[in-house]
Each structure stands twice: as structure tokens, then as C-alpha cells.
Design an enzyme around this catalytic site. Structure first.
Site, PDB file in Angstrom:
ATOM      1  CB  SER A 182      -0.919   0.006   1.226  1.00  0.00           C
ATOM      2  OG  SER A 182      -1.824  -1.065   1.203  1.00  0.00           O
ATOM      3  NE  ARG A 215       2.337   5.902   9.623  1.00  0.00           N
ATOM      4  CZ  ARG A 215       2.182   4.602   9.856  1.00  0.00           C
ATOM      5  NH1 ARG A 215       0.975   4.103  10.008  1.00  0.00           N
ATOM      6  NH2 ARG A 215       3.233   3.808   9.935  1.00  0.00           N
ATOM      7  CG  HIS A 266      -2.458   3.279   4.456  1.00  0.00           C
ATOM      8  ND1 HIS A 266      -2.689   2.772   5.728  1.00  0.00           N
ATOM      9  CD2 HIS A 266      -2.327   2.199   3.647  1.00  0.00           C
ATOM     10  CE1 HIS A 266      -2.700   1.453   5.677  1.00  0.00           C
ATOM     11  NE2 HIS A 266      -2.474   1.074   4.434  1.00  0.00           N
TER      12      HIS A 266
END
Length: 211
Positions: free
Chosen positions: A15, A38, A41
Site C-alpha cells: 500500500s 498515512r 492510506h
């Protein structure tokens, strides 16, 4: 049988590899890069980077607060549950006060439960992290309280999601002159997963710096 990746660590790594291939991360300083990765993500949207707004020292303020052991105050259970508590550097307490709001406080419908909950923890948030991931009314209320009191959290992570008040509350945070570090996502997008991802990114940065 379906063919798919089953290894959790490999899914995680892959990812991050995809994100880095699709976004030029070199434009971000190293620490902020971790936060941006993040955020992406947590929501699966690489175009969200254009809506990320933050003050100049938001990252340093957040890291310093966590490292000092200050608590993390949240607007909702969804936000608090997204924070990986084992990553927090000093076993920082994650606090939420929704359950403390009494029925009569919101019975006249002039204040939401989320906003009333902010009143509960605000007196204790000096130097702490204030994290709003769900309710625009909570962010509005937090800004109101900061304006009228001398209490200031170290960092406001203000990313409420929705169609009523979300865009407006975050615009007020961006243009405010309250002297508080902040990070937000302009517009309607946001949510508890994004809010928690920002806290988690800071925890990981501290963990890596101490290892």
C-alpha cells in the site's frame, strides 16, 4: 478460489509503495511525508493532498506534546478507536467524554452531543492534542472555547466530515488567528480514520526516532 494478498505486512508495505509511486513525496519534508502517506492510506484518495492545510509548526507541536505524555482528547469513539494506543510514546491517555453528556444538555437542540462533550474535556486540554474527526459542531465549539478562554491545546487535528458545517468549520480553523498549531483537510472530506492516522503517524515518527 480467489487470488489475493493474504500477508498483512506485505499488504501494508505494498500500500505504501503504491502511494509513493503515485505521489511525489519528495516535495514534503521527511516528517510531514509520514503524515501525508498515512492520511492517504487511511482514505484511499491520493488527490486529498491538495486539500491538506497545516500551520508551520504543527508536527513539532504534536510530537512534543505526545513525548511529554500529554493526553489525546477526541470528539468521538470512532476517532479514539482508530488511534493505535500501543504506538503512543508515553502510554498517553486517549480521552473521550461523549458518555458524560447529560440528556438535558442537548434536549433543547441548541447544542449537539458532540459539541457538549468538548465542554467536558476542554478545561484539561492545555498543551494536549485535540482531535476532531467526526463532528463539525465539535470543531466549531472547540474554536469558540479557545477564543473565549486562555486554555490552548498544543495542536488541533480538525478533520470533521460531512455536508453541513464540515467545510465551514475547517475554513474557520484555517483562517483563525488563535495562535494554535493545526492540521486539517479543507472541504467536505475528512473523518475519524484520517484524524486517527495523523496521531498514529506522529507516534510512529517518535518510535522510529527513539529506536
Amino acid at each position: 478460489m480467489f487470488t489475493y494478498e493474504k500477508n498483512p505486512e506485505r499488504i501494508y508495505q505494498k500500500s505504501f509503495e503504491i502511494i509513493k509511486n503515485e505521489i511525489d513525496m519528495e516535495i514534503y519534508p521527511e516528517g510531514i511525508r509520514e503524515v501525508v502517506i498515512r492520511i492517504i492510506h487511511s482514505c484511499g484518495m491520493t488527490d486529498i493532498t491538495k486539500d491538506i492545510h497545516h500551520s508551520g509548526n504543527f508536527l513539532a507541536a504534536g510530537l512534543e506534546s505526545l513525548q511529554a505524555g500529554n493526553p489525546v482528547f477526541c470528539d468521538s469513539f470512532m476517532t479514539s478507536h482508530g488511534i493505535i494506543q500501543k504506538f503512543l510514546p508515553k502510554n498517553n491517555e486517549v480521552k473521550i467524554t461523549l458518555s458524560d453528556v447529560l440528556p438535558w444538555e442537548v434536549s433543547n437542540q441548541t447544542m449537539t452531543r458532540s459539541a457538549a462533550a468538548i465542554d467536558r474535556w476542554f478545561p484539561s486540554c492545555q498543551g494536549a492534542l485535540a482531535v476532531v474527526g467526526n463532528a463539525p459542531t465539535a470543531l466549531f465549539r472547540l474554536l469558540e472555547l479557545v477564543q473565549t478562554h486562555k486554555i490552548k491545546p498544543a495542536l488541533i487535528i480538525g478533520v470533521p466530515v460531512g455536508f453541513v458545517g464540515a467545510e465551514e468549520s475547517k475554513a474557520e480553523l484555517i483562517k483563525s488567528e488563535l495562535g494554535i498549531e493545526f492540521i486539517t483537510i479543507a472541504g467536505r472530506r475528512g473523518g475519524s480514520a484520517i484524524a486517527a492516522s495523523i496521531v498514529n503517524a506522529m507516534s510512529v515518527l517518535l518510535k522510529n526516532s527513539n529506536s
